[in-house]
Scaffold this motif. Structure first.
Motif, PDB file in Angstrom:
ATOM      1  N   GLU A  54      -8.804 -43.537 -31.465  1.00  0.00           N
ATOM      2  CA  GLU A  54      -7.356 -43.740 -31.608  1.00  0.00           C
ATOM      3  C   GLU A  54      -6.538 -42.925 -30.614  1.00  0.00           C
ATOM      4  N   GLY A  55      -7.221 -42.127 -29.760  1.00  0.00           N
ATOM      5  CA  GLY A  55      -6.495 -41.308 -28.797  1.00  0.00           C
ATOM      6  C   GLY A  55      -6.338 -39.882 -29.281  1.00  0.00           C
ATOM      7  N   ARG A  56      -5.503 -39.122 -28.592  1.00  0.00           N
ATOM      8  CA  ARG A  56      -5.319 -37.709 -28.960  1.00  0.00           C
ATOM      9  C   ARG A  56      -3.871 -37.299 -28.731  1.00  0.00           C
ATOM     10  N   THR A  57      -3.518 -36.152 -29.236  1.00  0.00           N
ATOM     11  CA  THR A  57      -2.171 -35.630 -29.077  1.00  0.00           C
ATOM     12  C   THR A  57      -2.191 -34.514 -28.041  1.00  0.00           C
ATOM     13  N   VAL A  58      -1.337 -34.643 -27.028  1.00  0.00           N
ATOM     14  CA  VAL A  58      -1.197 -33.611 -26.005  1.00  0.00           C
ATOM     15  C   VAL A  58       0.252 -33.154 -26.024  1.00  0.00           C
ATOM     16  N   GLY A  59       0.459 -31.888 -26.350  1.00  0.00           N
ATOM     17  CA  GLY A  59       1.827 -31.413 -26.536  1.00  0.00           C
ATOM     18  C   GLY A  59       2.459 -32.137 -27.716  1.00  0.00           C
ATOM     19  N   LYS A  60       3.582 -32.823 -27.481  1.00  0.00           N
ATOM     20  CA  LYS A  60       4.240 -33.588 -28.540  1.00  0.00           C
ATOM     21  C   LYS A  60       3.985 -35.084 -28.410  1.00  0.00           C
ATOM     22  N   ASN A  61       3.197 -35.452 -27.420  1.00  0.00           N
ATOM     23  CA  ASN A  61       2.994 -36.864 -27.142  1.00  0.00           C
ATOM     24  C   ASN A  61       1.629 -37.353 -27.602  1.00  0.00           C
ATOM     25  N   LYS A  62       1.604 -38.565 -28.126  1.00  0.00           N
ATOM     26  CA  LYS A  62       0.354 -39.225 -28.489  1.00  0.00           C
ATOM     27  C   LYS A  62      -0.129 -39.996 -27.258  1.00  0.00           C
ATOM     28  N   VAL A  63      -1.371 -39.721 -26.845  1.00  0.00           N
ATOM     29  CA  VAL A  63      -1.937 -40.352 -25.648  1.00  0.00           C
ATOM     30  C   VAL A  63      -3.047 -41.300 -26.069  1.00  0.00           C
ATOM     31  N   ASP A  64      -2.890 -42.561 -25.751  1.00  0.00           N
ATOM     32  CA  ASP A  64      -3.908 -43.558 -26.081  1.00  0.00           C
ATOM     33  C   ASP A  64      -5.065 -43.506 -25.086  1.00  0.00           C
ATOM     34  N   ILE A  65      -6.193 -44.078 -25.489  1.00  0.00           N
ATOM     35  CA  ILE A  65      -7.332 -44.202 -24.587  1.00  0.00           C
ATOM     36  C   ILE A  65      -6.958 -45.142 -23.437  1.00  0.00           C
ATOM     37  N   SER A  66      -7.259 -44.730 -22.208  1.00  0.00           N
ATOM     38  CA  SER A  66      -6.840 -45.523 -21.045  1.00  0.00           C
ATOM     39  C   SER A  66      -7.798 -46.658 -20.718  1.00  0.00           C
ATOM     40  N   VAL A  67      -8.994 -46.657 -21.303  1.00  0.00           N
ATOM     41  CA  VAL A  67      -9.919 -47.778 -21.084  1.00  0.00           C
ATOM     42  C   VAL A  67      -9.894 -48.673 -22.315  1.00  0.00           C
ATOM     43  N   LYS A  68     -10.056 -49.959 -22.103  1.00  0.00           N
ATOM     44  CA  LYS A  68      -9.970 -50.921 -23.191  1.00  0.00           C
ATOM     45  C   LYS A  68     -11.346 -51.525 -23.493  1.00  0.00           C
ATOM     46  N   THR A  69     -11.463 -52.063 -24.688  1.00  0.00           N
ATOM     47  CA  THR A  69     -12.692 -52.746 -25.086  1.00  0.00           C
ATOM     48  C   THR A  69     -12.986 -53.895 -24.123  1.00  0.00           C
ATOM     49  N   GLY A  70     -14.235 -53.982 -23.683  1.00  0.00           N
ATOM     50  CA  GLY A  70     -14.637 -55.025 -22.744  1.00  0.00           C
ATOM     51  C   GLY A  70     -14.686 -54.562 -21.304  1.00  0.00           C
ATOM     52  N   ALA A  71     -14.086 -53.400 -21.012  1.00  0.00           N
ATOM     53  CA  ALA A  71     -14.083 -52.895 -19.636  1.00  0.00           C
ATOM     54  C   ALA A  71     -15.483 -52.437 -19.229  1.00  0.00           C
ATOM     55  N   GLN A  72     -15.830 -52.675 -17.963  1.00  0.00           N
ATOM     56  CA  GLN A  72     -17.078 -52.178 -17.395  1.00  0.00           C
ATOM     57  C   GLN A  72     -16.785 -50.822 -16.754  1.00  0.00           C
ATOM     58  N   VAL A  73     -17.470 -49.782 -17.220  1.00  0.00           N
ATOM     59  CA  VAL A  73     -17.145 -48.436 -16.760  1.00  0.00           C
ATOM     60  C   VAL A  73     -18.365 -47.727 -16.194  1.00  0.00           C
ATOM     61  N   VAL A  74     -18.087 -46.699 -15.418  1.00  0.00           N
ATOM     62  CA  VAL A  74     -19.102 -45.790 -14.890  1.00  0.00           C
ATOM     63  C   VAL A  74     -18.802 -44.416 -15.463  1.00  0.00           C
ATOM     64  N   TYR A  75     -19.843 -43.683 -15.866  1.00  0.00           N
ATOM     65  CA  TYR A  75     -19.632 -42.389 -16.515  1.00  0.00           C
ATOM     66  C   TYR A  75     -20.515 -41.320 -15.876  1.00  0.00           C
ATOM     67  N   SER A  76     -20.191 -40.060 -16.175  1.00  0.00           N
ATOM     68  CA  SER A  76     -20.956 -38.932 -15.649  1.00  0.00           C
ATOM     69  C   SER A  76     -22.395 -38.986 -16.130  1.00  0.00           C
ATOM     70  N   LYS A  77     -23.302 -38.549 -15.274  1.00  0.00           N
ATOM     71  CA  LYS A  77     -24.736 -38.719 -15.510  1.00  0.00           C
ATOM     72  C   LYS A  77     -25.226 -38.075 -16.798  1.00  0.00           C
ATOM     73  N   TYR A  78     -24.762 -36.884 -17.131  1.00  0.00           N
ATOM     74  CA  TYR A  78     -25.307 -36.165 -18.280  1.00  0.00           C
ATOM     75  C   TYR A  78     -24.331 -36.107 -19.462  1.00  0.00           C
ATOM     76  N   ALA A  79     -23.387 -37.023 -19.483  1.00  0.00           N
ATOM     77  CA  ALA A  79     -22.360 -36.997 -20.521  1.00  0.00           C
ATOM     78  C   ALA A  79     -22.801 -37.722 -21.783  1.00  0.00           C
ATOM     79  N   GLY A  80     -22.180 -37.368 -22.902  1.00  0.00           N
ATOM     80  CA  GLY A  80     -22.287 -38.147 -24.127  1.00  0.00           C
ATOM     81  C   GLY A  80     -23.536 -37.950 -24.959  1.00  0.00           C
ATOM     82  N   THR A  81     -23.556 -38.679 -26.070  1.00  0.00           N
ATOM     83  CA  THR A  81     -24.664 -38.675 -27.022  1.00  0.00           C
ATOM     84  C   THR A  81     -25.226 -40.084 -27.130  1.00  0.00           C
ATOM     85  N   GLU A  82     -26.517 -40.239 -26.895  1.00  0.00           N
ATOM     86  CA  GLU A  82     -27.132 -41.563 -26.952  1.00  0.00           C
ATOM     87  C   GLU A  82     -27.430 -41.955 -28.398  1.00  0.00           C
TER      88      GLU A  82
END
Length: 253
Positions: free
Chosen positions: A104-132
């Motif tokens: 759902e995004g996150r809050t930075v300061g007083k502003n709510k920031v949505d995720i900038s990538v959308k469902t269906g997008a083809q993305v590239v990510y950092s090699k050692y990032a995340g949980t499989e």
């Protein structure tokens, strides 16, 4: 190298590995054993353990929280471009996939920031990032949005659209000669840390949730940190690197 694949193994014997649980699927790789001098006892040079969590079939949805993204991992290439089958050890680990769910995004300061990538997008990510995780019979990765390098709508990395403070750089060609005109051998050719900026992201968020423009722009020739970023090869064999703008040391002119 001898490889042992275990569908499931108890984590009790691997207590020193943080985050490894008894319910996780584990792949264990042993290096070639060597005999000790003066005896028949064998030792192993190293041990690599990688755990991925399997989600039971009774769970049909997986909703990332906050600024996390769920990516269905692209299948590893099993053949070369010439049609030659690759052994498992030679198959490169994918660094891309399709976004199937976002938080759902996150809050930075007083502003709510949505995720900038959308469902269906083809993305590239950092090699050692995340949980499989293995979910619905396919391999997925849950990672923070900040670990997504960029959006790639084609099969060529030169078309990558960087996100946040990421920069896409076309690496300069390796020098074939010394300043004195001597030809260099492949072993003595130093990997360059200079390249041309192809594309830049919109900038990192400040404390108020506003974007800060980057100090480099497309077309700049730059010097960057030697061991930073993620390396990629374009469809024509051209070398590219993606890194954070803070890893760019200087602009050359």
């Amino acid at each position: 190298m001898a490889t042992i694949n275990l569908a499931s193994v108890s984590a009790k014997g691997f207590a020193s590995f943080n985050g490894l649980r008894a319910t996780d699927a584990v792949q264990v790789s042993f290096f070639t054993p060597v005999k000790q001098s003066g005896g028949s006892q064998k030792t192993f040079r190293g041990l690599v353990v990688k755990a991925s969590t399997t989600v039971a079939p009774k769970y049909t949805t997986l909703k990332p929280l906050a600024d996390r993204v769920l990516v269905k991992i692209k299948t590893a290439e099993e053949k070369t471009s010439g049609g030659i089958l690759l052994p498992v050890t030679a198959q490169s680990k994918p660094q891309g996939g399709e976004v199937v769910a976002v938080g759902e995004g996150r809050t930075v300061g007083k502003n709510k920031v949505d995720i900038s990538v959308k469902t269906g997008a083809q993305v590239v990510y950092s090699k050692y990032a995340g949980t499989e995780v293995e979910f619905n019979g396919a391999n997925h990765l849950i990672l923070k949005e900040d670990d997504v390098i960029g959006i790639l709508d084609t099969d060529d990395v030169k078309d990558l659209k960087p996100l946040n403070d990421r920069v896409l750089i076309k690496v300069a060609e390796v020098e074939e000669k010394t300043a004195g005109g001597l030809y260099l051998t492949d072993a003595s050719k130093e990997k360059p840390s200079i390249g041309t900026v192809i594309a830049v992201g919109p900038g990192q968020l400040d404390e108020e949730g506003n974007r800060k423009p980057l100090s480099v722009a497309a077309g700049n020739t730059v010097l960057y940190s030697k061991y930073a970023g993620n390396d990629f090869k374009g469809a024509d064999g051209t070398e590219y690197i993606t890194l954070r703008a803070s890893d760019v040391i200087a602009i050359l002119s």
